[in-house]
Structure formats: structure tokens, C-alpha cells
Design a protein around this motif. Structure first.
Motif, PDB file in Angstrom:
ATOM      1  N   GLY A   5       0.800  -1.226   0.000  1.00 14.86           N
ATOM      2  CA  GLY A   5       0.000   0.000   0.000  1.00 14.86           C
ATOM      3  C   GLY A   5       0.829   1.270   0.000  1.00 14.86           C
ATOM      4  N   SER A   6       2.130   1.146   0.150  1.00  9.37           N
ATOM      5  CA  SER A   6       2.971   2.347   0.105  1.00  9.37           C
ATOM      6  C   SER A   6       3.411   2.578  -1.344  1.00  9.37           C
ATOM      7  CB  SER A   6       4.193   2.169   0.999  1.00  9.37           C
ATOM      8  OG  SER A   6       5.047   1.172   0.472  1.00  9.37           O
ATOM      9  N   ALA A   7       3.937   3.759  -1.585  1.00  7.75           N
ATOM     10  CA  ALA A   7       4.415   4.083  -2.921  1.00  7.75           C
ATOM     11  C   ALA A   7       5.806   4.688  -2.810  1.00  7.75           C
ATOM     12  CB  ALA A   7       3.464   5.073  -3.592  1.00  7.75           C
ATOM     13  N   LEU A   8       6.580   4.484  -3.848  1.00  8.55           N
ATOM     14  CA  LEU A   8       7.879   5.123  -3.916  1.00  8.55           C
ATOM     15  C   LEU A   8       7.716   6.361  -4.796  1.00  8.55           C
ATOM     16  CD1 LEU A   8      10.688   4.509  -2.794  1.00  8.55           C
ATOM     17  CD2 LEU A   8      11.267   3.494  -5.006  1.00  8.55           C
ATOM     18  N   ILE A   9       8.005   7.525  -4.200  1.00  5.15           N
ATOM     19  CA  ILE A   9       7.790   8.799  -4.880  1.00  5.15           C
ATOM     20  C   ILE A   9       9.136   9.444  -5.164  1.00  5.15           C
ATOM     21  CG2 ILE A   9       6.932  11.163  -4.424  1.00  5.15           C
ATOM     22  CD1 ILE A   9       4.725   9.310  -5.223  1.00  5.15           C
ATOM     23  N   TYR A  10       9.291   9.946  -6.372  1.00  7.54           N
ATOM     24  CA  TYR A  10      10.548  10.603  -6.731  1.00  7.54           C
ATOM     25  C   TYR A  10      10.565  12.038  -6.213  1.00  7.54           C
ATOM     26  CZ  TYR A  10      14.785  11.510  -9.335  1.00  7.54           C
ATOM     27  OH  TYR A  10      16.090  11.801  -9.663  1.00  7.54           O
ATOM     28  N   ILE A  11      11.687  12.434  -5.634  1.00  5.03           N
ATOM     29  CA  ILE A  11      11.842  13.792  -5.108  1.00  5.03           C
ATOM     30  C   ILE A  11      12.821  14.541  -6.000  1.00  5.03           C
ATOM     31  CG2 ILE A  11      12.502  15.203  -3.119  1.00  5.03           C
ATOM     32  CD1 ILE A  11       9.953  13.419  -2.689  1.00  5.03           C
ATOM     33  N   ASP A  12      12.317  15.570  -6.667  1.00  4.78           N
ATOM     34  CA  ASP A  12      13.153  16.286  -7.638  1.00  4.78           C
ATOM     35  C   ASP A  12      14.255  17.105  -6.972  1.00  4.78           C
ATOM     36  OD1 ASP A  12      11.797  15.546 -10.073  1.00  4.78           O
ATOM     37  OD2 ASP A  12      10.142  16.834  -9.422  1.00  4.78           O
ATOM     38  N   ARG A  13      13.891  17.809  -5.913  1.00  2.00           N
ATOM     39  CA  ARG A  13      14.875  18.704  -5.310  1.00  2.00           C
ATOM     40  C   ARG A  13      14.730  18.747  -3.793  1.00  2.00           C
ATOM     41  NH1 ARG A  13      15.353  23.558  -9.863  1.00  2.00           N
ATOM     42  NH2 ARG A  13      16.724  22.294 -11.171  1.00  2.00           N
ATOM     43  N   GLN A  14      15.857  19.002  -3.152  1.00  2.00           N
ATOM     44  CA  GLN A  14      15.868  19.100  -1.691  1.00  2.00           C
ATOM     45  C   GLN A  14      16.624  20.366  -1.267  1.00  2.00           C
ATOM     46  OE1 GLN A  14      16.118  16.219   1.909  1.00  2.00           O
ATOM     47  NE2 GLN A  14      18.027  15.926   0.813  1.00  2.00           N
ATOM     48  N   LEU A  15      16.090  21.025  -0.270  1.00  2.00           N
ATOM     49  CA  LEU A  15      16.781  22.154   0.351  1.00  2.00           C
ATOM     50  C   LEU A  15      17.340  21.683   1.686  1.00  2.00           C
ATOM     51  CD1 LEU A  15      14.026  24.829  -0.375  1.00  2.00           C
ATOM     52  CD2 LEU A  15      16.298  24.770  -1.423  1.00  2.00           C
ATOM     53  N   LEU A  16      18.537  22.127   2.004  1.00  2.00           N
ATOM     54  CA  LEU A  16      19.190  21.692   3.242  1.00  2.00           C
ATOM     55  C   LEU A  16      19.582  22.903   4.077  1.00  2.00           C
ATOM     56  CD1 LEU A  16      21.584  19.225   1.418  1.00  2.00           C
ATOM     57  CD2 LEU A  16      19.791  18.492   2.984  1.00  2.00           C
ATOM     58  N   HIS A  17      19.450  22.770   5.397  1.00  2.00           N
ATOM     59  CA  HIS A  17      19.985  23.812   6.290  1.00  2.00           C
ATOM     60  C   HIS A  17      20.716  23.130   7.436  1.00  2.00           C
ATOM     61  CE1 HIS A  17      16.865  23.240   9.366  1.00  2.00           C
ATOM     62  NE2 HIS A  17      16.033  23.061   8.357  1.00  2.00           N
ATOM     63  N   GLU A  18      21.289  23.928   8.337  1.00  2.00           N
ATOM     64  CA  GLU A  18      22.244  23.371   9.292  1.00  2.00           C
ATOM     65  C   GLU A  18      21.624  22.551  10.418  1.00  2.00           C
ATOM     66  OE1 GLU A  18      21.127  26.420   9.265  1.00  2.00           O
ATOM     67  OE2 GLU A  18      21.293  27.448  11.191  1.00  2.00           O
ATOM     68  N   VAL A  19      20.316  22.748  10.711  1.00  2.00           N
ATOM     69  CA  VAL A  19      19.759  22.127  11.915  1.00  2.00           C
ATOM     70  C   VAL A  19      19.366  20.665  11.701  1.00  2.00           C
ATOM     71  CG1 VAL A  19      17.956  22.282  13.682  1.00  2.00           C
ATOM     72  CG2 VAL A  19      18.964  24.356  12.759  1.00  2.00           C
ATOM     73  N   THR A  20      18.772  20.370  10.562  1.00  2.00           N
ATOM     74  CA  THR A  20      18.225  19.020  10.375  1.00  2.00           C
ATOM     75  C   THR A  20      19.053  18.163   9.424  1.00  2.00           C
ATOM     76  OG1 THR A  20      16.757  19.879   8.678  1.00  2.00           O
ATOM     77  CG2 THR A  20      15.862  19.711  10.901  1.00  2.00           C
ATOM     78  N   SER A  21      20.229  18.661   9.006  1.00  2.00           N
ATOM     79  CA  SER A  21      21.032  17.870   8.064  1.00  2.00           C
ATOM     80  C   SER A  21      22.258  17.174   8.654  1.00  2.00           C
ATOM     81  CB  SER A  21      21.467  18.755   6.886  1.00  2.00           C
ATOM     82  OG  SER A  21      22.393  19.733   7.324  1.00  2.00           O
ATOM     83  N   PRO A  22      22.854  17.623   9.775  1.00  2.00           N
ATOM     84  CA  PRO A  22      24.123  17.000  10.179  1.00  2.00           C
ATOM     85  C   PRO A  22      24.008  15.496  10.409  1.00  2.00           C
ATOM     86  CG  PRO A  22      23.405  18.614  11.851  1.00  2.00           C
ATOM     87  CD  PRO A  22      22.502  18.740  10.668  1.00  2.00           C
ATOM     88  N   GLN A  23      22.925  15.074  11.059  1.00  2.00           N
ATOM     89  CA  GLN A  23      22.769  13.644  11.348  1.00  2.00           C
ATOM     90  C   GLN A  23      22.493  12.862  10.065  1.00  2.00           C
ATOM     91  OE1 GLN A  23      21.069  16.162  12.770  1.00  2.00           O
ATOM     92  NE2 GLN A  23      21.380  16.112  14.988  1.00  2.00           N
ATOM     93  N   ALA A  24      21.921  13.525   9.056  1.00  2.00           N
ATOM     94  CA  ALA A  24      21.671  12.856   7.772  1.00  2.00           C
ATOM     95  C   ALA A  24      22.989  12.611   7.031  1.00  2.00           C
ATOM     96  CB  ALA A  24      20.728  13.706   6.915  1.00  2.00           C
ATOM     97  N   PHE A  25      23.838  13.624   6.996  1.00  2.00           N
ATOM     98  CA  PHE A  25      25.150  13.444   6.347  1.00  2.00           C
ATOM     99  C   PHE A  25      25.970  12.390   7.103  1.00  2.00           C
ATOM    100  CE2 PHE A  25      24.435  17.783   4.505  1.00  2.00           C
ATOM    101  CZ  PHE A  25      24.643  17.456   3.178  1.00  2.00           C
ATOM    102  N   GLU A  26      25.864  12.435   8.430  1.00  2.19           N
ATOM    103  CA  GLU A  26      26.590  11.462   9.251  1.00  2.19           C
ATOM    104  C   GLU A  26      26.106  10.042   8.942  1.00  2.19           C
ATOM    105  OE1 GLU A  26      29.131  11.946  10.948  1.00  2.19           O
ATOM    106  OE2 GLU A  26      29.310  10.170  12.219  1.00  2.19           O
ATOM    107  N   GLY A  27      24.786   9.917   8.755  1.00  2.00           N
ATOM    108  CA  GLY A  27      24.213   8.608   8.416  1.00  2.00           C
ATOM    109  C   GLY A  27      24.755   8.097   7.088  1.00  2.00           C
ATOM    110  N   LEU A  28      24.837   8.984   6.103  1.00  2.00           N
ATOM    111  CA  LEU A  28      25.391   8.598   4.797  1.00  2.00           C
ATOM    112  C   LEU A  28      26.820   8.092   4.965  1.00  2.00           C
ATOM    113  CD1 LEU A  28      24.579  11.408   2.175  1.00  2.00           C
ATOM    114  CD2 LEU A  28      23.460   9.203   2.463  1.00  2.00           C
ATOM    115  N   ARG A  29      27.576   8.852   5.735  1.00  2.00           N
ATOM    116  CA  ARG A  29      28.987   8.535   5.936  1.00  2.00           C
ATOM    117  C   ARG A  29      29.142   7.159   6.605  1.00  2.00           C
ATOM    118  NH1 ARG A  29      30.090  13.470   8.038  1.00  2.00           N
ATOM    119  NH2 ARG A  29      30.740  14.559   6.162  1.00  2.00           N
ATOM    120  N   LEU A  30      28.341   6.939   7.642  1.00  2.00           N
ATOM    121  CA  LEU A  30      28.442   5.675   8.381  1.00  2.00           C
ATOM    122  C   LEU A  30      28.093   4.482   7.502  1.00  2.00           C
ATOM    123  CD1 LEU A  30      26.866   6.714  11.809  1.00  2.00           C
ATOM    124  CD2 LEU A  30      29.268   6.135  11.378  1.00  2.00           C
ATOM    125  N   ALA A  31      27.158   4.703   6.558  1.00  2.07           N
ATOM    126  CA  ALA A  31      26.724   3.602   5.693  1.00  2.07           C
ATOM    127  C   ALA A  31      27.561   3.524   4.415  1.00  2.07           C
ATOM    128  CB  ALA A  31      25.250   3.776   5.346  1.00  2.07           C
TER     129      ALA A  31
END
Lengths: 480, 213
Positions: A22-48
Motif C-alpha cells: 500500500g505504500s508508494a515510492l515517490i521521486y523527489i526532484d529537489r531538496q533544500l538543506l539547512h544546518e539544523v536538520t542535516s548534520p545527522q543525515a550526512f553522518e548517516g550517509l557517511r556511516l553507511a
């Protein structure tokens, strides 16, 4: 078969796969990033050991933590400094385009995206910030996500989503003089409540919405989340296309022609079915002021603070009592008698050039009341600031006694040094009046830029419709 | 992410509607670049009498005795009861991070804000939606019985009360699957990489202006 809503079209257009669960995979064309909600995301990429799938699909700028005073010596608060530096380091090491603090293009993400033409009609766009709904003003499906999903989009350019329901908010008629986009959206929130749009994408339509400028439409969509809706939308029209044309990231040449052709379909079909329809008459909307601790606690400036004794729903009654206590206000008192200490003009809701013109039209030739401790104007981006200065708006503000600041989120959420002291009341053009939002113990009243400026010069709320405005500036800001 | 299969825990009642994410974790703590350590600052402005800032020794701060989570009987609680529209406001995932770090495994409310609801599942927290009458019963029972615990079984989608009464709840199958197995969402999506690549090829023909590098 019924026609499609604008949201249906955007959804179908970005459907990568539909899963059995019942879920769908949706394509995301663009993303905006700022300093508060991105550090842990970049860290996650790095760890993986992962990398961003498409670098050009991301644009970053620091906004929440940046100082709005002189920046030549960097950020004084070491914790804020590290966070802004971390964004810079992550963007540099992964190769993401970033407008750094000393770049004229730096600003609040939701102001920078449209200003740069990075926000385009027909996009899916996300950001780790709930006010991403702003970009829906361009007929784009834009919504706020948490940090896990920021990382998910960086890594896969997709999100697993459930389709939301469709809600139509139709505002027909002509808005009165001095009634702005902010008043429209506050009135909508007052009507449907802060949870009214939960689970829905809201499309704003009707002649009053069509008559708004693109910047006004952004203000309306920005606060869709304050009505509970992650997505706010306005159909594409000539104004949309005219606004986008020629901006740095907008398509050019043949691609522009092709894009415009595609964008013309970005509206709900005449026979589209909505799950819920809410209608407001533009003529009924007057300047709004929030009195409590939720954006739905809103009244016309001519109204009185509600009396909990008259509320029959016990949960609501308790909510009113709690809000009155926190705000230190009395039941039934007129909105115009609320004491004020500070005035904040800024935020992703109301820090674009037209907002500043609107406030300046009120401030021109007037002075901030001596009873107001501080009145500040914080432009939404370096380019908005530059434009305002080219028009002389900064002089109008400073001569009137307002502080003219550097761009950022500032006192909307008080992550930098700009904040309320406990107990202070603030007339604010921002989007949330939650407890402590603008500083612990601070008391926020949400209003339009014109109403905030009028409150600054009078020391209390006044009906901006009763003031004489600078006609040229009023016209430029579409305070009709 | 830690899997959620079954959990028995002490219940704490937060009898408020529209609890926003600014209240769950105030903005000054969002300056951290880590995912952990937010627990001591969960509900900071309600929980402490002084103003909290990052880096303070929270064990030395004065607690607000009127705040429900500070009551002795609710220490160690891992199931939070709340009212309508819990988690409204900002998209900050720091809110579920703070709940998780404090030790909350499940939040039960009549409704949740969309973004917060979604963020919970990414962090091993189960948000459960129950009707108002059942919520009222749970609030009454929790307040009336010290040490009131609930047993939540995700597989069976049931909450068992101490008296043996069973409450059923709904959960979307895909969310349940990920949470139950503690799956890495990105890993799941990357299994569909061929579909993503095919979509990009097709979309770059339809909207080439989005693919200029």
C-alpha cells in the motif's frame, strides 16, 4: 471518471513504484538543506558508506542559527558556530552547492529557493523543515520531512509515502484594503483548526487566492502546516510563470518553452473531486491577531479574547484557560488592549520584499512607540536585503526606530541570539505562537507585516485599515 | 533502528492536546549535531523550573514538581498517553529522538500530527491512535492505579490492560513491517534502484531542465 486534482497530478507524475503493502515510492526532484536538520543525515550517509545520488538535486544554506547582527567576526555562540560549520564541511566534502553565511544569496531556505528559481512548478521538493509547504505556491508538491528522510532523499532521491487526501480551501471575492495573505491564512486556520488539515494536501483556490501575488501565495502555503497539512498548493497561472522566468536556476531557451508548456497543466481539473471543501468569503476576512498559544487561537483585530466559560468542549475550555494563563491575558479583553514589548518583522512567512514594502508603507513618517522595547526587521535573504536597501526601505525603518538586520530565521524560533525575555509580548510576522517559541516564557502574537508595523508605532494592536498609508509603497506591496 | 515487537511498560499520562514539537524539545537543544543525548531535555520548559541550555548538568537543575513526568510514581515510564494532535509543529526529528532517548517506546493518543507520526516509525517508537472513549479510560485507569502498566504487542496489534482487557489498534502494514523488523528504510528503497533509474531516464526526457548538471 472524475478529473484529477493538482495534487493527484503531481503524485502520479512522481510515482516510481507502487508496492504491495500500500505504500508508494515517490521521486523527489529537489531538496533544500539547512544546518539544523542535516548534520545527522550526512553522518548517516557517511556511516553507511553512501553518497548523494544526485548532487544537483540539493541546495543548502545556513539560516536557523545565523546571527542577524554584524557577521564579520563569525558566530559568537560556539554551539551554533559548530552547527553552521558542520553544514559547510558536509557540503564541501560531499560536493553540495551551499550559499554560505557571507554569500549575498544566503537566507531562509524557503525564501532562497523561490528567489533563485530553484523552486519550480511541477516539482516534488522536500526540506527538513515543516514550512517547506511554502513552495506549493508554485504548483509544486513540497513538504517537510524529518532528518531520516533527509538522508533517505540524499541517498535515493525517493521517499516511501502514502497518498494524502485532497482538501480544497476556496476563498472567493475581493480582499479589503489592508487585508493581506497572512490574514487569509490565519482566518483559514481559525476556521479549520490546527489539526484540520491533518492527512490532507490543501489546495488554495478562488478569486481571492488568484488575485494574490506569488509572494502572497507563498505566505498562504507556508502556513498550511499550521493547519496540519504537510502540503499546501496553488495552481500555476501566468503570474507563476512570470515570477520564475529569468531566475538563476530556471530553465532557459528551448527548455524554458518546453517547461512552460508542461506547467500549463498544473491545475485541478474542473471535475476533480476533493475529500473536503472549505469555503471562505474574502469580504469576511479582516486583519487577524493570534491571542493564544496555537495558531488556531486567532481573532479579528476588532474582537475580544475568548471566555473559557462560554466553551462547552472541556478539552478546548482547558486549552483556552491554559493559554490565557501562559499569555497572562484576561477573558473578554479587547485584542487592541494586549500589552506589547517587542515587534518582529521577518521569517519564511513574511520576509520577502513585498512584506517589507507592506511594513514600510505603515512605518514611513512614523516612529516606533516609546513603549516598545525593540522592533526589528529581518529580511529573508541577502538579496531581499539588497533590494530593500536599493528602494530605501531600510532608511524608512531605521528612521522610524526599527533595527535593520542581516538575513536569517532570527526571532521566529530564537535559535540565534534574537529572542524574547520571559513574559514579553511580541507582535510577530512569523508562523508559530507556541509556548516558548520565540524564547522561554515569551508570548507571541501572529500578525501580518502591516499589522506588526502598525502595532510598533502605536504600542498596541490597531486596525491597520484605519491608518493612512504611504500610497506608493502600499501599491508596491499590494496592500490593496 | 531498534525493532519494536512487544513491550510492557509503565504508563505516564500527559493530559494535553496540541503538544507541539517545540514543547517536546525546545529549539536551543537542536543545535546538537548528534542523534543522541536529547532525553534529559525532553519537555525541558515544562520539566524544569530554570531555563535550560545545552551543556548544563541537568541533574542539578530544579525540577517542576507540578509536571506529571516528574512525579515519583511515573519514574521509568516508557508509554506516554497524550491528547489530540500530538507532535504538531516543526518537522524536527529531535522530538522522537528525545522521546526515545528518555526511554519512551510508545505514544498513545487520539491523533498525531503527520510529520511527527512518520518520524516516530523511523526511530523505533510506536505511535498508536485510539478513539476518545478508550483514551479517556486509559487516562482514568493510569491516574487511578499507581504502577499502571500496559502490554503492547505489535504483531497482534493489541494493548493488554492489567485486568486482562484487550484493546486492538490499527497500523499500516508497511510501517508495521519496518518497525517490527527494525529495517533500514534506505536499504529497502535501494532494492528498487532499477525502478528509480528507469524513472529518472523517463523523467529526464519529459523534464530535461531538472537534469542539467
Amino acid at each position: 471518471m472524475a478529473g484529477k486534482t493538482l495534487y493527484d497530478k503531481l503524485w502520479d507524475d512522481h510515482l516510481v513504484a507502487e508496492n504491495d503493502d500500500g505504500s508508494a515510492l515517490i521521486y523527489i526532484d529537489r531538496q533544500l538543506l539547512h544546518e539544523v536538520t542535516s548534520p545527522q543525515a550526512f553522518e548517516g550517509l557517511r556511516l553507511a558508506g553512501r553518497k548523494p545520488r544526485r548532487l544537483e538535486a540539493n541546495l543548502a544554506t545556513p539560516d536557523h542559527n545565523v546571527p542577524t547582527t554584524d557577521r564579520s567576526n563569525g558566530i559568537a555562540d560556539p554551539v551554533s558556530r559548530i552547527q553552521v560549520q558542520t553544514l559547510g564541511d558536509n557540503c564541501d566534502s560531499f560536493g553540495v552547492t551551499e550559499f554560505k553565511m557571507d554569500d549575498i544569496r544566503q537566507g531562509i531556505v524557503h525564501i532562497v529557493g523561490p528567489e533563485q528559481g530553484y523552486t519550480l512548478p511541477g516539482l516534488t521538493m522536500v526540506c527538513g523543515d515543516s514550512h517547506t509547504a511554502t513552495h506549493g505556491a508554485f504548483g509544486a508538491m513540497a513538504f517537510g520531512v524529518g532528518t531520516s528522510e533527509v538522508e533517505h532523499v540524499l541517498a535515493t532521491q525517493c521517499l516511501r509515502q502514502k497518498k494524502m487526501k485532497n482538501m480544497l480551501v476556496r476563498v472567493e471575492g475581493k480582499l479589503g484594503t489592508g487585508v493581506t495573505a497572512k490574514d487569509v491564512v490565519l482566518a483559514v486556520i481559525g476556521e479549520i483548526g490546527t489539526a484540520g488539515g491533518n492527512g490532507h494536501a490543501i489546495e488554495f483556490a478562488g478569486s481571492a487566492i488568484e488575485s494574490l501575488s506569488m509572494e502572497g501565495r507563498m505566505t498562504v502555503c507556508n502556513m498550511a502546516i499550521e493547519a496540519g497539512a504537510r502540503v499546501g498548493l496553488v495552481a500555476v497561472d501566468d503570474k507563476t510563470i512570470e515570477y520564475v522566468k529569468g531566475r538563476p536556476f530556471a530553465p532557459k531557451g528551448e527548455q524554458w518553452e518546453m517547461a512552460v508548456e508542461a506547467w500549463k497543466d498544473l491545475h485541478s481539473d474542473a471535475d476533480a473531486q476533493f475529500d473536503r471543501v472549505v469555503e471562505l468569503k474574502a469580504e469576511d476576512i479582516v486583519p487577524q491577531v493570534t491571542w493564544g498559544t496555537s495558531p488556531e487561537m486567532v481573532k479579528p483585530v476588532s474582537g475580544n479574547i475568548p471566555n473559557p466559560e462560554k466553551e462547552s468542549n472541556p478539552v478546548k475550555k482547558e486549552g483556552i484557560e491554559r493559554a490565557l494563563q501562559y499569555m497572562d491575558l484576561k477573558a473578554d479583553m479587547p485584542i487592541t488592549s494586549i500589552p506589547l514589548d517587542k515587534v518582529f518583522i521577518g521569517s519564511c512567512t513574511n520576509a520577502r520584499i513585498e512584506d517589507l514594502r507592506e511594513a514600510a508603507a505603515v512605518a514611513k513618517g512614523r516612529k516606533v512607540s516609546p513603549s516598545i522595547k525593540q522592533a526589528m526587521v529581518v529580511p529573508g535573504s541577502g538579496l531581499v536585503k539588497q533590494q530593500a536597501e536599493a528602494e530605501g526601505l531600510h532608511t524608512i525603518f531605521t528612521e522610524a526606530g526599527f533595527e535593520w538586520r542581516e538575513p536569517g530565521c532570527s526571532m521566529c524560533l530564537a535559535m540565534n541570539a534574537d529572542r524574547l525575555e520571559p513574559g514579553e509580548h511580541c507582535a510577530s510576522t512569523s508562523n508559530r505562537n507556541f509556548e516558548g517559541r520565540q524564547g522561554q516564557g515569551g508570548r507571541t502574537h501572529l500578525v501580518s507585516p502591516a499589522m506588526a508595523a502598525a502595532a510598533a508605532v502605536h504600542g498596541h494592536f490597531v486596525d491597520v485599515r484605519e491608518l493612512e498609508l504611504d500610497s506608493e509603497l502600499a501599491k508596491a506591496s499590494e496592500v490593496n | 533502528m531498534e525493532a519494536f515487537t512487544q513491550h510492557t511498560g509503565l504508563v505516564v499520562p500527559l493530559d494535553r492536546s496540541n503538544v507541539d514539537t517545540d514543547a517536546i524539545i525546545p529549539k536551543q537543544f537542536l543545535k546538537s549535531i548528534k542523534r543522541t543525548g536529547f532525553g534529559p531535555n525532553l519537555f525541558d520548559e515544562w520539566r524544569y523550573l530554570d531555563h535550560g541550555e545545552p551543556g548544563m548538568d541537568n541533574s542539578k537543575r530544579p525540577l517542576n514538581p507540578d509536571f506529571v513526568m516528574n512525579q515519583e510514581r511515573y519514574q521509568g515510564a516508557s508509554i506516554l498517553l497524550a491528547r489530540e494532535n500530538f507532535g504538531c509543529g516543526s518537522s524536527r526529528e529531535h522530538a522522537p529522538w528525545a522521546l526515545e532517548d528518555y526511554g519512551i517506546k510508545a505514544v498513545i493518543a487520539p491523533s498525531f500530527a503527520d510529520i511527527f507520526f512518520n518520524n516516530c516509525f523511523k526511530n523505533g517508537i510506536l505511535p498508536i491512535i485510539l478513539d476518545h472513549a478508550t483514551m479517556d479510560t486509559l487516562f482514568e485507569q493510569t491516574e487511578a492505579n499507581e504502577g499502571f502498566k500496559l502490554d503492547i504487542d505489535l504483531d497482534k496489534q493489541t494493548i493488554t490492560m492489567p485486568n486482562g482487557d484487550v484493546i486492538s489498534f490499527d497500523v499500516e502494514p508497511d510501517r508495521k513491517h519496518s518497525l517490527y523488523n527494525g529495517l533500514d528504510d534506505i536499504g529497502i528503497t535501494l532494492q528498487q534502484e532499477d525502478a528509480i533509474t528507469a524513472y529518472e531516464a523517463e523523467r529526464s526526457k519529459r523534464a530535461p531542465w531538472l537534469f542539467n548538471s
